[in-house]
Scaffold this motif. Structure first.
Motif, mmCIF file in Angstrom:
data_model
loop_
_atom_site.group_PDB
_atom_site.id
_atom_site.type_symbol
_atom_site.label_atom_id
_atom_site.label_comp_id
_atom_site.label_asym_id
_atom_site.label_seq_id
_atom_site.Cartn_x
_atom_site.Cartn_y
_atom_site.Cartn_z
ATOM 1 N N UNK A 1 5.973 6.431 -3.610
ATOM 2 C CA UNK A 1 5.406 5.114 -3.935
ATOM 3 C C UNK A 1 5.270 4.868 -5.435
ATOM 4 N N UNK A 2 4.826 5.855 -6.167
ATOM 5 C CA UNK A 2 4.661 5.681 -7.614
ATOM 6 C C UNK A 2 6.010 5.428 -8.291
ATOM 7 N N UNK A 3 7.047 6.161 -7.861
ATOM 8 C CA UNK A 3 8.357 5.987 -8.485
ATOM 9 C C UNK A 3 8.975 4.631 -8.131
ATOM 10 N N UNK A 4 8.777 4.187 -6.914
ATOM 11 C CA UNK A 4 9.277 2.858 -6.536
ATOM 12 C C UNK A 4 8.657 1.799 -7.436
ATOM 13 N N UNK A 5 7.362 1.930 -7.678
ATOM 14 C CA UNK A 5 6.698 0.978 -8.577
ATOM 15 C C UNK A 5 7.249 1.105 -10.001
ATOM 16 N N UNK B 1 0.836 -1.194 0.000
ATOM 17 C CA UNK B 1 0.000 0.000 0.000
ATOM 18 C C UNK B 1 0.869 1.241 0.000
ATOM 19 N N UNK B 2 0.625 2.145 -0.944
ATOM 20 C CA UNK B 2 1.333 3.415 -0.993
ATOM 21 C C UNK B 2 0.627 4.474 -0.167
ATOM 22 N N UNK B 3 1.423 5.308 0.500
ATOM 23 C CA UNK B 3 0.865 6.371 1.349
ATOM 24 C C UNK B 3 1.496 7.690 0.912
ATOM 25 N N UNK B 4 0.873 8.386 -0.047
ATOM 26 C CA UNK B 4 1.472 9.576 -0.660
ATOM 27 C C UNK B 4 1.242 10.851 0.148
ATOM 28 N N UNK B 5 1.890 10.944 1.295
ATOM 29 C CA UNK B 5 1.728 12.105 2.175
ATOM 30 C C UNK B 5 3.086 12.693 2.505
ATOM 31 N N UNK B 6 3.203 14.006 2.376
ATOM 32 C CA UNK B 6 4.438 14.699 2.778
ATOM 33 C C UNK B 6 4.119 16.080 3.335
#
Length: 286
Positions: free
Chosen positions: A45-49, A27-32
Motif C-alpha cells: 500500500x505505501x509503495x502504491x501511494x 484503506x491500506x491493509x499491510x498484512x502478509x
C-alpha cells in the motif's frame, strides 16, 4: 473518520482531507503473515501511494479526472504483527465501518487473505452479493499446510460464506488438482480466460451488488514482476485495465487490489500498474 488504528502519514495522489464529504475511501491493509513464497506485500500500500504521484489524475480512456470526485485516503491499518486472527477481526471491523458510513471502499493489500474479512463485511450489508475474482491462482485449497486461513485458501473461505456459484473467477492458471476440480464443480471458474467470459457474465449479474478482488499476479510477470507468487502466462496490463472498464456496466460496491511486493519490483512497474488500476477503478465505479 471512524476507523480506529490507522496511520495517515501519507496518501494516494489527490486525496482530500474531509472524510465526511468523500464518496470513496481508500484503506491500506499491510498484512502478509500467511504468504507461501515471497513475503513483503505488507509494504504494497505505501509503495502504491508513493508511485501514484507519477501518474496523471486524468484518465484518457474515460475522459474523466480524479478532480471530479471526492475521495479520502484513510491510511494503513495498524495490525498486530503475526496475529492472523486478531488482524482479520480488525480488518473486518474497518471494512464494516466504511460500508456503514456509505463509502465506496477501495482496499490495498497486503496478501490475498485480507480479502476474506472485506468480503464478509460486504456480504453482511449485501446478502445477494456476487464476487468477481481476478487471479493467477484459484486460492480454493481447503487448507494450506494445516492452516485454514491462508492466502491460498481465501476463495475457499469465500465460497463457504457466499456459496460457490456466487463467485466468478477469471485468469486462473495455477492450482493443485483438488482445488481446480472444486472450482469446476462449485464456482464459475474460467481457466486462463478474462475478456470473453467477463463480457458474458456482466449482463447476467444485472443489478446484483458486486465485490471485485484483484490479485496483481493475474497479470503476467513481464508486466507485473513485483508480486509474491508470480505465475507466467498471464494477461497484459492493457487487458486488466480493460476488465476494470468493462465492470463499469456492473453494480460494483467495493474493490480490493492485493499482493504488490515492492522488494521484487525494482522498476516500480507493478506498483505503477496497481496505482493506475486504482485510478481507473475510482473513475469507473463512482
Amino acid at each position: 473518520m471512524s476507523i480506529k488504528y490507522a496511520d495517515r502519514s501519507f496518501g494516494f495522489m489527490g486525496s482530500g482531507d474531509d472524510f465526511s464529504e468523500a464518496k470513496i475511501a481508500l484503506l491500506g491493509i499491510p498484512m502478509d503473515f500467511t504468504v507461501s513464497f515471497r513475503p513483503g506485500s505488507r509494504m504494497g500500500p505505501r509503495q502504491i501511494r508513493n508511485v501514484s504521484v507519477g501518474l496523471e489524475e486524468y484518465s484518457c480512456y474515460l475522459d474523466r479526472d480524479l478532480a471530479e470526485i471526492k475521495y479520502f485516503d484513510c491510511g494503513d491499518l495498524v495490525l498486530p504483527f503475526g496475529n492472523v486472527e486478531l488482524s482479520l477481526k480488525i480488518i473486518e471491523e474497518a471494512a464494516r465501518d466504511l460500508f456503514r458510513e456509505g463509502k465506496f471502499p477501495i482496499f490495498m493489500g497486503g496478501e490475498h487473505l485480507v480479502s476474506y474479512p472485506l468480503i464478509k463485511a460486504a456480504f453482511e450489508k449485501y446478502p445477494d452479493l456476487a464476487l468477481i475474482h481476478f487471479d493467477a491462482h484459484a486460492d480454493l485449497r481447503l487448507d494450506y499446510i494445516g492452516e485454514k486461513n491462508s492466502h491460498a485458501t481465501v476463495m475457499r473461505r469465500a465460497a463457504e460464506l457466499l456459496g460457490g456459484k456466487n463467485i466468478y473467477q477469471f485468469g486462473i492458471r495455477s492450482g493443485d488438482a483438488a482445488e481446480i476440480a472444486y472450482g469446476k464443480e462449485h464456482t464459475h471458474l474460467f481457466l486462463d480466460q478474462l475478456i470473453v467470459p467477463l463480457q458474458e457474465v456482466i449482463p447476467k449479474l444485472g443489478e446484483r451488488p458486486v465485490y471485485v478482488t484483484l490479485d496483481i499476479d493475474v497479470v503476467d510477470p513481464a508486466y507485473a514482476p513485483g508480486t509474491g507468487t508470480p505465475e507466467p502466462g498471464g494477461c497484459s496490463a492493457r487487458e486488466i485495465i480493460q476488465c476494470i472498464h468493462m465492470l463499469g456496466a456492473a453494480k460494483v460496491i467495493g474493490f480490493d487490489l492485493v499482493e504488490v511486493l515492492p522488494t521484487h519490483d525494482l522498476s516500480e512497474r507493478t506498483a505503477l500498474l496497481a496505482a493506475k488500476l486504482i485510478r481507473e477503478a475510482m473513475l469507473t465505479f463512482c
